[in-house]
Design a protein around this motif. Sequence first.
Motif, PDB file in Angstrom:
ATOM      1  N   GLY A 167       0.844  -1.185   0.000  1.00 12.38           N
ATOM      2  CA  GLY A 167       0.000   0.000   0.000  1.00 12.38           C
ATOM      3  C   GLY A 167       0.878   1.233   0.000  1.00 12.38           C
ATOM      4  N   ILE A 168       0.310   2.356   0.404  1.00 13.79           N
ATOM      5  CA  ILE A 168       1.095   3.583   0.511  1.00 13.79           C
ATOM      6  C   ILE A 168       0.960   4.158   1.918  1.00 13.79           C
ATOM      7  CG2 ILE A 168       0.831   4.134  -1.940  1.00 13.79           C
ATOM      8  CD1 ILE A 168      -1.154   6.388  -1.002  1.00 13.79           C
ATOM      9  N   LEU A 169       1.982   4.876   2.337  1.00 11.76           N
ATOM     10  CA  LEU A 169       1.922   5.729   3.517  1.00 11.76           C
ATOM     11  C   LEU A 169       1.941   7.159   3.021  1.00 11.76           C
ATOM     12  CD1 LEU A 169       4.287   4.260   6.277  1.00 11.76           C
ATOM     13  CD2 LEU A 169       1.820   4.594   6.422  1.00 11.76           C
ATOM     14  N   GLU A 203       8.584  -5.865  -9.739  1.00 14.78           N
ATOM     15  CA  GLU A 203       7.222  -6.293  -9.401  1.00 14.78           C
ATOM     16  C   GLU A 203       6.294  -5.088  -9.289  1.00 14.78           C
ATOM     17  OE1 GLU A 203       5.904  -9.633  -8.532  1.00 14.78           O
ATOM     18  OE2 GLU A 203       7.594 -10.007  -9.866  1.00 14.78           O
ATOM     19  N   LEU A 204       6.800  -4.006  -8.688  1.00 16.76           N
ATOM     20  CA  LEU A 204       5.991  -2.795  -8.548  1.00 16.76           C
ATOM     21  C   LEU A 204       5.720  -2.150  -9.910  1.00 16.76           C
ATOM     22  CD1 LEU A 204       7.673  -1.269  -5.371  1.00 16.76           C
ATOM     23  CD2 LEU A 204       5.346  -2.166  -5.528  1.00 16.76           C
ATOM     24  N   LEU A 205       6.737  -2.115 -10.756  1.00 18.85           N
ATOM     25  CA  LEU A 205       6.555  -1.535 -12.086  1.00 18.85           C
ATOM     26  C   LEU A 205       5.548  -2.332 -12.899  1.00 18.85           C
ATOM     27  CD1 LEU A 205      10.230  -0.552 -12.999  1.00 18.85           C
ATOM     28  CD2 LEU A 205       8.365   0.946 -12.267  1.00 18.85           C
ATOM     29  N   VAL A 253      -2.954   3.349   3.009  1.00 15.98           N
ATOM     30  CA  VAL A 253      -4.038   3.046   2.067  1.00 15.98           C
ATOM     31  C   VAL A 253      -3.572   1.886   1.186  1.00 15.98           C
ATOM     32  CG1 VAL A 253      -5.631   3.980   0.347  1.00 15.98           C
ATOM     33  CG2 VAL A 253      -4.586   5.517   2.021  1.00 15.98           C
ATOM     34  N   PRO A 254      -4.339   0.810   1.072  1.00 16.27           N
ATOM     35  CA  PRO A 254      -3.900  -0.363   0.289  1.00 16.27           C
ATOM     36  C   PRO A 254      -3.949  -0.107  -1.210  1.00 16.27           C
ATOM     37  CG  PRO A 254      -6.129  -0.688   1.070  1.00 16.27           C
ATOM     38  CD  PRO A 254      -5.653   0.587   1.705  1.00 16.27           C
ATOM     39  N   LEU A 259      -1.708  -6.180  -4.293  1.00 21.55           N
ATOM     40  CA  LEU A 259      -0.346  -6.654  -4.552  1.00 21.55           C
ATOM     41  C   LEU A 259       0.218  -7.238  -3.259  1.00 21.55           C
ATOM     42  CD1 LEU A 259       2.100  -6.881  -6.461  1.00 21.55           C
ATOM     43  CD2 LEU A 259       2.819  -4.614  -5.660  1.00 21.55           C
ATOM     44  N   LYS A 260       0.659  -8.513  -3.344  1.00 20.07           N
ATOM     45  CA  LYS A 260       1.210  -9.195  -2.171  1.00 20.07           C
ATOM     46  C   LYS A 260       2.570  -9.790  -2.507  1.00 20.07           C
ATOM     47  CE  LYS A 260      -3.173 -10.471   0.057  1.00 20.07           C
ATOM     48  NZ  LYS A 260      -3.975 -11.612   0.595  1.00 20.07           N
TER      49      LYS A 260
END
Length: 294
Positions: A167-169, A203-205, A253-254, A259-260
């Motif tokens: 997620g994001i912070l 993986e993020l890209l 926030v997810p 994505l895991k």
Amino acid sequence: MELRVLKYFLTVANEGNITRAAGLLHITQPTLSRQMIQLEEELGVKLLKRKGHHIYLTEDGVLLKRRAREITLLAEKTQKELSHRESGIAGEISIGSGEFRSSRCLTELLAQFQAEHPLVRYEIYSGNTENIKERIERGILDLGLLMEPEDISKYDFVRLPQKEKWGILVKEDSPLAEKESIRPEDLADIPLIMTRRESVKNELLHWFGKYAGRIEIMAGGNLLYNMASMARSGIGTVVTPVLECAYEGLKYVPLTPELKSGTVLVWKKDQPFSSAAQALIDFIRITCREEKHF
């Protein structure tokens, strides 16, 4: 090189003063100075340079300091392992780990093992994947908890059941904080703080998909506490696996699509371990095979 002299050198390097170092080592200043001169002669390099009463390390001295730390750590670890060989399952096990939710799975395994072997002690090293793998290779760590994807062909391993959810912070006053979940387009063209580890970054890209070319990475890091501080200061938004922690002024926030990432507990193949470390490895193998949840 004698181990004793390496410890002398480390004390001098840390104190930056022969007199203080001699006091800590409970030897005379001339004796310590002579030992340092003999060490330089033995190695054929200059290790120390003096300016007034202060001692500075040369480039070779900095290298020896790093190596001496590793040598003394390994010697102390070996001594602890050997001292407990005749007292049953006892001694110290060293484990490296990043910041993961699956650390809870690992600690629950350790708690179960501890209940059966109360004489065992643990040394936990926190670091990134590269640091942990390097220390495993050098014998300083027995096991390491790593995030996938990762090349683990040189290791034996077990996969832990807990998945790391990304997620994001973000600052609480950001428009992103008002969303229930974050889509790739939400993060396009805004400053991001995220890992620079290539396998995870890829993986993020992939998750960003067609928006991958519009990703702006302002900073990278491997410890969430530090990255959260940067986010709080307004440097960017952190893309991270969620931890069971609260960060003042920030909201998690997810991501969606979800994505895991998995985690693996690894140790070197075909390596002799202390009785305590081998017993823990056997215990983890059996437990992870028999139980689906911890």
